[in-house]
Design a protein around this motif. Structure first.
Motif, PDB file in Angstrom:
ATOM      1  N   MET A  69     -13.401  12.217 -36.612  1.00 45.23           N
ATOM      2  CA  MET A  69     -12.754  11.701 -35.407  1.00 45.23           C
ATOM      3  C   MET A  69     -11.997  10.438 -35.747  1.00 45.23           C
ATOM      4  N   ARG A  75     -12.426   1.064 -30.855  1.00 43.11           N
ATOM      5  CA  ARG A  75     -13.382   1.738 -29.969  1.00 43.11           C
ATOM      6  C   ARG A  75     -14.273   2.741 -30.675  1.00 43.11           C
ATOM      7  N   ALA A  78     -17.943   2.931 -29.819  1.00 37.53           N
ATOM      8  CA  ALA A  78     -18.261   3.439 -28.479  1.00 37.53           C
ATOM      9  C   ALA A  78     -18.193   4.974 -28.462  1.00 37.53           C
ATOM     10  N   PHE A  79     -17.166   5.541 -29.095  1.00 34.76           N
ATOM     11  CA  PHE A  79     -17.088   7.004 -29.230  1.00 34.76           C
ATOM     12  C   PHE A  79     -18.326   7.511 -29.984  1.00 34.76           C
ATOM     13  N   ALA A  80     -18.628   6.819 -31.081  1.00 35.82           N
ATOM     14  CA  ALA A  80     -19.755   7.237 -31.932  1.00 35.82           C
ATOM     15  C   ALA A  80     -21.070   7.167 -31.174  1.00 35.82           C
ATOM     16  N   THR A  81     -21.194   6.200 -30.269  1.00 38.03           N
ATOM     17  CA  THR A  81     -22.425   6.053 -29.483  1.00 38.03           C
ATOM     18  C   THR A  81     -22.651   7.287 -28.614  1.00 38.03           C
ATOM     19  N   GLY A  82     -21.591   7.742 -27.928  1.00 30.88           N
ATOM     20  CA  GLY A  82     -21.721   8.942 -27.096  1.00 30.88           C
ATOM     21  C   GLY A  82     -22.056  10.156 -27.942  1.00 30.88           C
ATOM     22  N   LEU A  83     -21.375  10.274 -29.068  1.00 33.61           N
ATOM     23  CA  LEU A  83     -21.583  11.413 -29.969  1.00 33.61           C
ATOM     24  C   LEU A  83     -23.030  11.455 -30.470  1.00 33.61           C
ATOM     25  N   LYS A  84     -23.511  10.308 -30.926  1.00 34.22           N
ATOM     26  CA  LYS A  84     -24.866  10.238 -31.495  1.00 34.22           C
ATOM     27  C   LYS A  84     -25.948  10.482 -30.433  1.00 34.22           C
ATOM     28  N   VAL A  86     -25.843  12.405 -27.789  1.00 34.30           N
ATOM     29  CA  VAL A  86     -26.029  13.804 -27.406  1.00 34.30           C
ATOM     30  C   VAL A  86     -26.297  14.709 -28.598  1.00 34.30           C
TER      31      VAL A  86
ATOM     32  N   ALA B  59     -14.849   5.981 -23.740  1.00 28.89           N
ATOM     33  CA  ALA B  59     -14.921   6.330 -25.165  1.00 28.89           C
ATOM     34  C   ALA B  59     -16.222   7.079 -25.447  1.00 28.89           C
ATOM     35  N   ALA B  60     -17.314   6.566 -24.916  1.00 27.21           N
ATOM     36  CA  ALA B  60     -18.618   7.217 -25.145  1.00 27.21           C
ATOM     37  C   ALA B  60     -18.624   8.610 -24.516  1.00 27.21           C
ATOM     38  N   ILE B  62     -16.078  10.624 -24.116  1.00 20.92           N
ATOM     39  CA  ILE B  62     -15.286  11.527 -24.961  1.00 20.92           C
ATOM     40  C   ILE B  62     -16.066  11.858 -26.237  1.00 20.92           C
ATOM     41  N   GLY B  63     -16.702  10.850 -26.805  1.00 13.39           N
ATOM     42  CA  GLY B  63     -17.536  11.083 -27.992  1.00 13.39           C
ATOM     43  C   GLY B  63     -18.642  12.081 -27.677  1.00 13.39           C
ATOM     44  N   ALA B  64     -19.253  11.919 -26.495  1.00 13.88           N
ATOM     45  CA  ALA B  64     -20.341  12.818 -26.085  1.00 13.88           C
ATOM     46  C   ALA B  64     -19.817  14.237 -25.894  1.00 13.88           C
TER      47      ALA B  64
END
Lengths: 281, 377
Positions: A69, A75, A78-84, A86, B59-60, B62-64
């Motif tokens: 990604m 940011r 912050a993207f990585a936080t959501g990814l990790k 879930v 951002a979170a 979209i990452g999720a």
């Protein structure tokens, strides 16, 4: 652990080669350090995600044959936080530049550290904004030249390590592109570490920082890195020295490696307490 | 039947739609969505996280989404402004995500506790560059529920961010509702082979961890996801593809209500909370002999030009009441292109329109155009 001759190409995305990085740039050395660390850990690249920001370092996710990604400036964490959150099975590595980590994205870095989420941030610190052509960064040393500090910077630089330690990161290290023997081990340690890790790698930008500050070519800059840093004799906090005393002995090494409840674990504990049964992953 | 607040309905609908990730930052008048999700997500095995700001929130989310979640965030004007850059990232990366914006008076901090409809254009055009988004709105608690589920369904179907515009009154209003059983579009994981194009035409959304090493970037890229040579042409092709799909499916994705349009001389065109007063205004006007009708839109964007033309064909005038100084009236006027007068009735003082104010404006319009039913002095 890093023997010359180890074939790292299976980890790389060949169709994206060559990289955008200038000849002599240190970022390729850091990418090699990350690849070497991944190889030594034997991770399945299906379960590795790179989440980058914007700038020279932000391109790193393109070069790894993994889940990649390339997000917006500052940011990535912050993207990585959501990814990790879930998908906790993913090993999430965030390559960040000076701007991503210390300027526009500084807020996300300190909060990721505070939460102690299991993400590895690798800060590619070349003391300047390379992609946009050599502007000053929050990591540019006092008095250093850039296109936006043509008479020398009047701002002191952020110390990534001090900031990461203060914000609560549980694995904090600094190394340089000169110190390639240590670098992959420190990065592998960070990836293995269960919590938020920050590995700052001092990198050379001969195209801008070197030229504007008359530091010579890439090899000269590697020697400059060697001469301005001092390897900690043992693992531990940075020595109590003033900024003036730090000239020539900017500490490098592993400053912290400690266990503290990790954020995703904490959250899954909360799901269990709430009776939420199945986890999101 | 139960008494439910607008924001609560959004949270309940999100859970019904399969939302399993919520990230947000507190802001009036959207906060109750976040508070409700903080309670609901752990109970259903989903993830809730309070981020450090709204930039991080979207951002979170979209990452999720790339982690495999159905993700949502909610905010209000100031936070929605902060989200604009990453909203464009979601468009460029074709990421399904739902963004709720409960509008309050603006600009800037504005009127934090009072309603407005000032983000109608921002929702469509706020992020830089050409892009498509779907923007829905609602005028009642039950409709907020329905539109939230539709927002998730449309974001899944078109791989787009879908924005749901509420306002301070609808968010905080409580109504007795029976929740409808709105069908939910489930995500189907396709079989992935080496020829899979993650950004190809009609490509399903395949999150990370599937085995396909997808590259997701906000840079112009082709159907493989890679920012290769001629990426400008490739991204134009991809963006036009999205545009074409939405145009093709316009009738399916345009939600609206209508009232007394068949013989209407004056059409009130509303959306969101403003529709409530307009419904009453139409009744009052009819009682006074003015042939008024109502077109109430729930889908604001893609702009339903075809519907507006169809429904105003015989109209002698169109009145567009909205809680701003005249935003949505602009494309409406452009669509009608001079065929009949299109008047704006706007306000941005934090108050709602009364039916009487609409009646007065409609009568003045009818009068000026010498439309039958209005007594001449």
């Amino acid at each position: 652990m890093t023997k010359p001759g180890i074939d790292l190409t299976p980890l790389l995305r060949q169709e994206m080669m060559p990289t955008v990085w200038c000849p002599g740039c240190g970022h390729g050395i850091i990418a090699r350090g990350i690849a070497t660390a991944l190889m030594s850990l034997g991770l399945d690249m299906d379960q590795v995600a790179f989440v980058g920001g914007i700038g020279c370092s932000g391109r790193a996710p393109f070069y790894f044959d993994a889940n990649s990604m390339h997000t917006t400036h500052g940011r990535a964490l912050a993207f990585a936080t959501g990814l990790k959150m879930v998908n906790p099975k993913l090993t999430v590595i965030v390559p960040m530049g000076d701007g991503d980590s210390m300027a526009i994205g500084g807020n996300h870095l300190i909060h990721a550290a505070r939460r102690n989420i299991d993400i590895t941030a690798v800060v590619f610190n070349n003391s300047i904004y390379g992609m946009t052509g050599g502007q000053g960064a929050p990591t540019s040393p006092l008095d250093s030249r850039s296109t936006t500090s043509p008479m020398g910077s009047i701002e002191p630089a952020f110390d990534t390590v001090e900031l990461a330690l203060a914000a609560g990161a549980t694995y904090v290290a600094r190394t340089t592109t000169f110190d390639f023997q240590e670098m992959p081990q420190l990065i592998a340690g960070a990836i293995r570490h269960h919590g938020f890790s920050v590995v700052e790698v001092l990198s050379q930008c001969p195209t801008y920082y070197g030229r504007l500050n008359k530091l010579g070519e890439a090899p000269d800059m590697l020697l400059y890195e060697r001469d301005r840093t001092k390897l900690l004799e043992a693992f531990g906090p940075p020595p109590e020295i003033t900024r003036e005393e730090m000239v020539g002995q900017l500490p490098i090494g592993l400053f912290r490696d400690e266990e503290r409840p990790e954020y995703v674990d904490q959250y899954h504990g909360l799901i269990a307490r709430a009776g939420g049964g199945k986890s999101a992953s | 039947m139960r008494l439910v607040q607008g924001n609560e309905a959004v949270a309940l609908a999100a859970v019904h739609a399969g939302c399993n990730f919520y990230s947000g930052y507190p802001i009036t008048p959207a906060t109750e969505i976040m508070e409700m999700m903080a309670r609901q997500m752990p109970k259903t095995g989903g993830v809730f996280i309070q981020m450090e700001d709204e930039i991080g929130s979207i951002a979170a989310a979209i990452g999720a989404a790339w982690g495999g979640a159905k993700a949502m965030t909610a905010t209000s004007g100031p936070g929605f402004s902060l989200m604009q850059e990453n909203l464009g990232y979601a468009c460029m990366t074709q990421t399904p995500v739902v963004v709720v914006d409960s509008q309050r008076g603006g600009p800037s901090t504005g009127l934090p506790t009072l309603p407005a409809q000032g983000e109608v254009m921002q929702a469509r055009y706020g992020t830089h560059g050409d892009h498509e988004v779907i923007v829905l709105t609602a005028s009642s608690v039950v409709e907020a529920y329905r539109m939230t589920v539709e927002a998730f369904n449309l974001s899944e179907r078109y791989r787009l961010p879908v924005i749901l515009l509420l306002d301070a009154v609808l968010s905080h209003m409580r109504e007795n509702v029976e929740f409808p059983d709105v069908p939910v579009r489930e995500r189907v994981m396709p079989t992935i082979d080496e020829n899979f194009l993650p950004f190809g035409p009609d490509a399903p959304f395949v999150p990370f961890g599937s085995g396909h090493h997808t590259v997701v970037t906000g840079m112009s890229h082709d159907e493989t996801g890679l920012p290769k040579a001629l990426a400008g042409q490739a991204v134009q092709r991809i963006l036009r593809g999205v545009q074409d799909r939405l145009a093709h499916d316009a009738r399916e994705i345009t939600f609206y209500h209508e009232m007394e349009l068949a013989d209407a001389d004056i059409v009130l065109l509303t959306y969101g909370i403003t529709a409530r007063a307009a419904r009453e205004a139409v009744g009052l006007l009819r009682a006074d002999g003015v042939k008024a009708g109502l077109l109430d839109l729930q889908t604001l964007w893609p702009f339903p030009e075809w519907l507006i033309l169809e429904k105003t064909q015989a109209a002698k005038a169109v009145l567009v009441p909205e809680l701003n100084l005249g935003q949505y009236v602009i494309p409406v006027r452009a669509a009608i292109a001079g065929r009949c007068p299109v008047e704006s009735l706007g306000r941005c003082d934090g108050e709602l329109f009364t039916p009487e104010a609409m009646v007065e404006a409609a009568k003045a319009l009818a009068h000026s155009l010498e439309i039958g039913g209005v007594a001449h002095d």
